[in-house]
Scaffold this motif. Structure first.
Motif, PDB file in Angstrom:
ATOM      1  N   VAL A 191       0.728  -1.240  -0.142  1.00 40.21           N
ATOM      2  CA  VAL A 191      -0.012   0.672   0.020  1.00 40.21           C
ATOM      3  C   VAL A 191       0.802   1.180  -0.029  1.00 40.21           C
ATOM      4  O   VAL A 191       0.991   1.916  -0.852  1.00 40.21           O
ATOM      5  CB  VAL A 191      -1.450  -0.281   1.140  1.00 40.21           C
ATOM      6  N   LEU A 192       1.833   1.114   1.056  1.00 37.87           N
ATOM      7  CA  LEU A 192       2.696   2.720   1.660  1.00 37.87           C
ATOM      8  C   LEU A 192       3.266   2.173  -0.208  1.00 37.87           C
ATOM      9  O   LEU A 192       4.036   4.003  -0.365  1.00 37.87           O
ATOM     10  CB  LEU A 192       3.862   2.275   2.432  1.00 37.87           C
ATOM     11  N   LEU A 193       3.511   1.255  -1.360  1.00 40.47           N
ATOM     12  CA  LEU A 193       4.792   2.091  -2.184  1.00 40.47           C
ATOM     13  C   LEU A 193       3.986   2.296  -3.735  1.00 40.47           C
ATOM     14  O   LEU A 193       4.446   2.656  -4.409  1.00 40.47           O
ATOM     15  CB  LEU A 193       5.595   0.067  -2.820  1.00 40.47           C
ATOM     16  N   SER A 194       2.675   2.214  -2.895  1.00 37.96           N
ATOM     17  CA  SER A 194       2.222   1.978  -4.462  1.00 37.96           C
ATOM     18  C   SER A 194       1.210   3.544  -5.008  1.00 37.96           C
ATOM     19  O   SER A 194       0.738   3.870  -3.969  1.00 37.96           O
ATOM     20  CB  SER A 194       0.426   0.659  -5.082  1.00 37.96           C
ATOM     21  N   SER A 195       1.056   3.308  -6.347  1.00 32.77           N
ATOM     22  CA  SER A 195      -0.055   4.399  -6.838  1.00 32.77           C
ATOM     23  C   SER A 195      -1.275   4.169  -6.409  1.00 32.77           C
ATOM     24  O   SER A 195      -2.588   4.664  -6.910  1.00 32.77           O
ATOM     25  CB  SER A 195       0.323   5.046  -8.207  1.00 32.77           C
ATOM     26  N   LEU A 196      -1.979   2.920  -7.693  1.00 34.14           N
ATOM     27  CA  LEU A 196      -2.770   2.479  -7.397  1.00 34.14           C
ATOM     28  C   LEU A 196      -2.827   1.057  -6.492  1.00 34.14           C
ATOM     29  O   LEU A 196      -1.626   0.126  -7.457  1.00 34.14           O
ATOM     30  CB  LEU A 196      -3.510   1.901  -8.886  1.00 34.14           C
ATOM     31  N   VAL A 197      -3.629   0.181  -5.988  1.00 29.93           N
ATOM     32  CA  VAL A 197      -3.485  -1.202  -5.430  1.00 29.93           C
ATOM     33  C   VAL A 197      -5.759  -1.406  -6.074  1.00 29.93           C
ATOM     34  O   VAL A 197      -6.084  -1.052  -6.352  1.00 29.93           O
ATOM     35  CB  VAL A 197      -3.930  -0.583  -3.435  1.00 29.93           C
ATOM     36  N   ILE A 198      -4.850  -3.029  -6.486  1.00 23.18           N
ATOM     37  CA  ILE A 198      -6.133  -4.183  -6.971  1.00 23.18           C
ATOM     38  C   ILE A 198      -5.688  -4.826  -6.307  1.00 23.18           C
ATOM     39  O   ILE A 198      -5.219  -6.030  -5.243  1.00 23.18           O
ATOM     40  CB  ILE A 198      -5.642  -3.908  -8.324  1.00 23.18           C
ATOM     41  N   TYR A 199      -7.582  -4.693  -5.078  1.00 24.97           N
ATOM     42  CA  TYR A 199      -7.837  -5.886  -4.241  1.00 24.97           C
ATOM     43  C   TYR A 199      -8.512  -6.807  -4.927  1.00 24.97           C
ATOM     44  O   TYR A 199      -9.842  -6.892  -5.159  1.00 24.97           O
ATOM     45  CB  TYR A 199      -8.326  -5.195  -3.500  1.00 24.97           C
ATOM     46  N   ASN A 200      -8.004  -8.095  -4.783  1.00 22.97           N
ATOM     47  CA  ASN A 200      -8.268  -9.022  -5.613  1.00 22.97           C
ATOM     48  C   ASN A 200      -8.675 -10.539  -4.846  1.00 22.97           C
ATOM     49  O   ASN A 200      -9.180 -10.887  -4.029  1.00 22.97           O
ATOM     50  CB  ASN A 200      -7.431  -9.533  -6.320  1.00 22.97           C
ATOM     51  N   GLY A 201     -11.070 -10.132  -5.043  1.00 15.28           N
ATOM     52  CA  GLY A 201     -11.165 -11.048  -4.095  1.00 15.28           C
ATOM     53  C   GLY A 201     -12.195 -11.963  -4.830  1.00 15.28           C
ATOM     54  O   GLY A 201     -11.887 -11.619  -6.295  1.00 15.28           O
ATOM     55  N   THR A 202     -12.966 -12.932  -4.852  1.00 12.25           N
ATOM     56  CA  THR A 202     -13.525 -14.261  -5.282  1.00 12.25           C
ATOM     57  C   THR A 202     -14.908 -13.846  -5.090  1.00 12.25           C
ATOM     58  O   THR A 202     -15.647 -13.773  -3.670  1.00 12.25           O
ATOM     59  CB  THR A 202     -13.180 -15.266  -5.551  1.00 12.25           C
ATOM     60  N   GLY A 203     -15.930 -14.083  -5.986  1.00 10.17           N
ATOM     61  CA  GLY A 203     -17.283 -14.195  -5.723  1.00 10.17           C
ATOM     62  C   GLY A 203     -18.124 -13.260  -5.354  1.00 10.17           C
ATOM     63  O   GLY A 203     -18.579 -12.129  -6.285  1.00 10.17           O
ATOM     64  N   PHE A 241      -7.633   3.029  -5.007  1.00  8.12           N
ATOM     65  CA  PHE A 241      -8.353   1.787  -4.719  1.00  8.12           C
ATOM     66  C   PHE A 241      -8.846   0.760  -5.486  1.00  8.12           C
ATOM     67  O   PHE A 241     -10.091   1.699  -6.108  1.00  8.12           O
ATOM     68  CB  PHE A 241      -8.628   1.779  -3.510  1.00  8.12           C
ATOM     69  N   MET A 242      -8.751  -0.109  -6.226  1.00  8.51           N
ATOM     70  CA  MET A 242      -9.771  -0.796  -7.219  1.00  8.51           C
ATOM     71  C   MET A 242     -10.314  -2.014  -5.917  1.00  8.51           C
ATOM     72  O   MET A 242      -9.538  -2.931  -6.362  1.00  8.51           O
ATOM     73  CB  MET A 242      -8.573  -1.152  -8.503  1.00  8.51           C
ATOM     74  N   TRP A 243     -11.648  -2.212  -6.066  1.00  6.90           N
ATOM     75  CA  TRP A 243     -11.642  -3.826  -5.829  1.00  6.90           C
ATOM     76  C   TRP A 243     -11.874  -4.691  -6.757  1.00  6.90           C
ATOM     77  O   TRP A 243     -12.887  -3.919  -7.239  1.00  6.90           O
ATOM     78  CB  TRP A 243     -12.692  -3.052  -4.660  1.00  6.90           C
ATOM     79  N   LEU A 244     -11.515  -5.332  -6.953  1.00  3.37           N
ATOM     80  CA  LEU A 244     -11.769  -5.778  -7.925  1.00  3.37           C
ATOM     81  C   LEU A 244     -12.275  -7.852  -7.545  1.00  3.37           C
ATOM     82  O   LEU A 244     -11.952  -8.602  -7.020  1.00  3.37           O
ATOM     83  CB  LEU A 244     -10.716  -6.486  -8.986  1.00  3.37           C
ATOM     84  N   LEU A 245     -13.987  -8.188  -7.711  1.00  3.24           N
ATOM     85  CA  LEU A 245     -14.123  -8.702  -7.952  1.00  3.24           C
ATOM     86  C   LEU A 245     -14.549 -10.243  -9.014  1.00  3.24           C
ATOM     87  O   LEU A 245     -14.520 -10.038 -10.024  1.00  3.24           O
ATOM     88  CB  LEU A 245     -15.089  -8.974  -7.585  1.00  3.24           C
ATOM     89  N   ARG A 246     -13.814 -10.864  -8.633  1.00  5.53           N
ATOM     90  CA  ARG A 246     -13.276 -12.125 -10.114  1.00  5.53           C
ATOM     91  C   ARG A 246     -14.018 -13.327  -9.693  1.00  5.53           C
ATOM     92  O   ARG A 246     -15.168 -13.753  -8.848  1.00  5.53           O
ATOM     93  CB  ARG A 246     -11.932 -13.498  -9.236  1.00  5.53           C
ATOM     94  N   ASP A 247     -15.055 -13.610 -10.840  1.00  9.96           N
ATOM     95  CA  ASP A 247     -15.463 -15.434 -11.309  1.00  9.96           C
ATOM     96  C   ASP A 247     -16.794 -14.774 -10.479  1.00  9.96           C
ATOM     97  O   ASP A 247     -17.291 -15.865  -9.690  1.00  9.96           O
ATOM     98  CB  ASP A 247     -14.863 -16.824 -10.367  1.00  9.96           C
ATOM     99  N   VAL A 248     -17.080 -13.973 -11.235  1.00 12.45           N
ATOM    100  CA  VAL A 248     -18.943 -13.923 -10.401  1.00 12.45           C
ATOM    101  C   VAL A 248     -19.561 -14.078 -11.132  1.00 12.45           C
ATOM    102  O   VAL A 248     -20.125 -14.102 -12.240  1.00 12.45           O
ATOM    103  CB  VAL A 248     -18.961 -11.969 -10.332  1.00 12.45           C
ATOM    104  N   ILE A 249     -20.399 -14.496 -10.593  1.00 18.31           N
ATOM    105  CA  ILE A 249     -21.970 -15.222 -11.336  1.00 18.31           C
ATOM    106  C   ILE A 249     -23.624 -14.324 -10.837  1.00 18.31           C
ATOM    107  O   ILE A 249     -24.666 -14.805 -11.878  1.00 18.31           O
ATOM    108  CB  ILE A 249     -22.377 -16.348 -11.202  1.00 18.31           C
ATOM    109  N   LEU A 250     -23.079 -13.857  -9.911  1.00 20.97           N
ATOM    110  CA  LEU A 250     -24.420 -13.179  -9.228  1.00 20.97           C
ATOM    111  C   LEU A 250     -25.026 -11.951  -9.584  1.00 20.97           C
ATOM    112  O   LEU A 250     -23.301 -10.973  -9.764  1.00 20.97           O
ATOM    113  CB  LEU A 250     -24.310 -13.891  -7.415  1.00 20.97           C
TER     114      LEU A 250
END
Length: 715
Positions: A191-203, A241-250
């Motif tokens: 977080v301290l080193l980044s200009s943009l953080v992608i938080y990778n979540g599933t479902g 901050f980018m919250w990325l949701l993977r494998d989304v079916i709902l």
């Protein structure tokens, strides 16, 4: 790999790599090039695979229970050492230090084995068929620590700023091989080193995700509690901050006005996860989650969310998702979502910022070392301002050393080629070299650390020369050393010239055909002028008075008989009067030179003061520019937010229109169904009426055909 094997690998490089990357197998390469032995085959295979890895990514930080093997291109585990801290890879720092443009750092974090490496690899430009970060379909983690792309690429942002984009792939959280504290350290560092953080979540987004992001509150609290940093400054330093949701079916839906409607994924995460109101507001966990959700929205300058559907139901495709042959087997919606995600990320890119503005590659490498060092302490969280101040101090120390080296190199060259020289010439050269060295002193630091800049600039000046209240140079600086060196050389040269005159030239006078004492004086004056021409430096007058004049007087006494026989002879007393008169003349010249030197020294002090004032003006101008950049960044952020809000409203409008169309279509279907049912009922009633009419007609016919019989006689 042993040295002999490395040498053999280098020898086969030119004839193997091209063949391999053109599609030939290792066996075919061996047949073509005579690499038939199993040992040579392994060397070739290991070299080719290592070469491809080294061209793609390299570890930036890794745990101390691993060792980076630059020859093999992999991390080797050290057993039985326990993981306790992060180690910085020097090879990665060298790549970063070579970057002169502002850096833009995009990182991805999240749980283990959720496809982080695949997504972050898609951001590399130009996009490659193979992932630049290693991916695997195995349960064991592939990424250890933090890795970066070996080839940071240049991209021009919307405001015209050219940045070097660095991609960071991180080790997944909740790994069996790691401990929770190490997970937190990796997340904090990222977080301290980044200009943009992608938080990778599933479902779906869960409340547990907030607990994993608790470092956001810890970092912000550390900055505010230990300094006068404002929330705006922290927001300016924090990444997007980018919250990325993977494998989304709902579908993301909410209940509104008794109806379930679909909403954008960002709105869903903000309202249902970050700002969700739980029924229990008293438990420690619920309070903590609420704090983390608000901190994410408050301290990250830009927050967005995105969802990507499941790529494929085929396990073979998922196992080799980067294989170009499987492209047609992957869900089209997955490809479309990934392309849209990459476009969204590119719009969110911005330079890595500090309190001083954009960060260069050299400054970024220093930040990495400072933050990693701070994280070595158990539970340690780096303090951004303190870390940046250490970097500024180190930079100023380096600038002082460089400036002193510039001054010393130039003055050493002057000492070798020109000394001995007059004090005026030495002072002029000193001023020129001081100006040259001052230009080497960095003025890139803004007024945030203006007092620190003044302190090191004063240290630089004192290392060159220290002056008293009258402008005289005191001992301790380099200039005093060169003054002493000039005096020593001057004394040596002047004594050498005086000895040559007294020992070689003056004794020859009595062997010349000289008839008058005036001729002797003419020759002595010629010798004096010869001394003034060949001798040099500040010791010229002193040696003339002590060595040369005394030698000439000694010549008078030792050759009195010969001199007294010459016409117009004058006794030594008269000669001494002339010598005294000449000394007075020299004293007047020396006093004039001394006053000139003092005036020049005072002028030099005024010029140094003017340089300091100019430096402060530059600092103020830089600070003004920094504030303008901050305001520009704020306006740009506001414009981005407005654009996103507009996009959000357009999506809302599109959803409303779609819902309206769906409702209208549903109404039309219901109306058509009702009309069909009504038609059926009418048809049924009509049939019933027809049946009744038919029955009535039958009754009428029967009534008409009925006969009347006479009454019975018995009645």
């Amino acid at each position: 790999m042993e040295k002999q094997e490395v040498k053999k690998t280098v020898e086969v490089r030119t004839r193997v790599v091209d063949l391999y990357f053109h599609g030939l197998s290792f066996a075919e390469i061996g047949d073509l090039n005579g690499v038939s032995k199993q040992t040579d085959y392994n060397i070739v295979k290991r070299f080719v695979t290592t070469e491809s890895i080294l061209q793609r990514c390299i570890p930036l930080c890794y745990p101390n229970n691993y060792r980076w093997d630059s020859v093999e291109g992999c991390l080797e585990e050290i057993t039985p050492q326990v993981r306790s801290k992060m180690v910085v890879c020097e090879e990665a720092l060298q790549i970063i230090r070579s970057i002169e443009k502002p850096v833009c750092v995009v990182s991805i974090v999240g749980d283990r084995r959720t496809g982080k490496s695949y997504i972050i690899s898609q951001l590399q430009e130009p996009r490659k068929d193979e992932c630049i970060f290693g991916i695997s379909s195995r349960m064991k983690a592939k990424t250890i620590g933090i890795w970066m792309n070996c080839e940071p690429f240049t991209r021009t942002l919307e405001d015209g700023t050219e940045v070097a984009v660095i991609l960071l792939d991180t080790e997944g959280q909740d790994s069996i091989e790691t401990m929770g504290e190490m997970d937190n350290s990796i997340l904090i560092l990222t977080v301290l080193l980044s200009s943009l953080v992608i938080y990778n979540g599933t479902g779906i987004a869960k409340s547990d995700d907030l607990i994993k992001l608790r470092c956001v509150v810890d970092i912000a609290s550390r900055q505010i509690s230990d300094s006068s940093s404002s929330a705006l400054e922290i927001e300016n330093i924090f990444p997007s901050f980018m919250w990325l949701l993977r494998d989304v079916i709902l579908l993301p839906t909410v209940q509104r006005n008794g109806e379930e409607i679909e909403i954008p994924i960002r709105e869903y995460i903000v309202n249902e996860v970050l700002l969700s109101q739980t029924t229990d507001h008293t438990t420690r966990a619920s309070i903590r989650r609420a704090e983390i959700g608000k901190a994410i929205l408050n301290f990250f300058p830009v927050f967005d969310a995105f969802s990507i559907p499941y790529p494929s139901d085929n396990p073979d495709v998922l196992e080799n998702i980067e294989d170009p042959k499987n492209t047609v087997l992957i869900n089209d919606k997955f490809h479309q979502a990934v392309d849209e995600f990459i476009t969204t990320i590119r719009l969110m890119l911005r330079p890595k910022l500090s309190l001083e503005g954009h960060i260069s590659g050299k400054q970024f490498s220093d930040l990495i070392e400072e933050y990693t060092k701070a994280l070595d302490c158990p539970g340690g969280i780096p303090h951004i301002i303190s870390s940046w101040q250490h970097i500024v101090e180190n930079q100023l120390k380096e600038d002082v050393d460089n400036a002193v080296d510039v001054y010393k190199i130039q003055m050493d060259a002057f000492a070798r080629t020109v000394m001995p020289c007059s004090e005026t010439e030495l002072q002029d050269t000193h001023r020129d070299m001081l100006d040259l060295a001052t230009s080497a002193f960095s003025l890139s630091v803004t007024s945030t650390f203006a007092e620190l800049v003044d302190e090191y600039y004063e240290q630089f000046r004192n290392s060159i020369a220290v002056y008293d209240s009258s402008g005289n140079i005191l001992s301790g600086g380099l200039m005093y050393h060169y003054i002493e060196q000039n005096n020593t050389k001057s004394e040596s040269v002047c004594k050498l010239v005086a000895e040559e005159i007294l020992n070689d030239k003056l004794p020859l006078l009595k062997y010349l055909e000289i008839q008058s004492f005036d001729s002797v004086n003419d020759h002595i004056e010629e010798f004096t002028r010869l001394y003034e021409i060949n001798a040099a430096g500040p010791k010229l007058r002193e040696i003339m008075e002590t060595e040369l004049m005394d030698g000439i007087m000694e010549f008078h006494y030792s050759n009195h008989d010969w001199l007294s026989s010459l016409h117009g002879y004058q006794p030594p007393s008269v000669t001494k009067e002339k010598q005294k008169e000449y000394k007075g003349y020299l004293s007047a010249i020396e006093e004039k030179q001394r006053r000139k030197l003092q005036t020049e020294r005072l002028a030099e002090m005024e010029r140094m003061y003017a340089n300091q004032v100019e430096m402060h003006e530059k600092l103020l101008a830089t600070e003004k520019k920094r504030i303008e950049n901050i305001m520009k960044e704020v306006r740009s952020s506001q414009e981005r937010n407005i654009r996103r809000q507009k996009q959000f409203m357009e999506k809302e409008k599109e959803l409303r229109n779609r819902r309206h169309r769906q409702n209208l279509e549903h109404f039309r279907r219901r109306r058509a169904a009702y009309e069909r049912q009504t038609a059926k009922k009418i048809e049924k009633i009509q049939k019933h009426i027809d049946s009744v009419d038919k029955s009535f007609d039958t009754v009428t016919v029967l009534s008409t055909n009925h006969k009347t019989y006479p009454a019975s006689p018995l009645v």
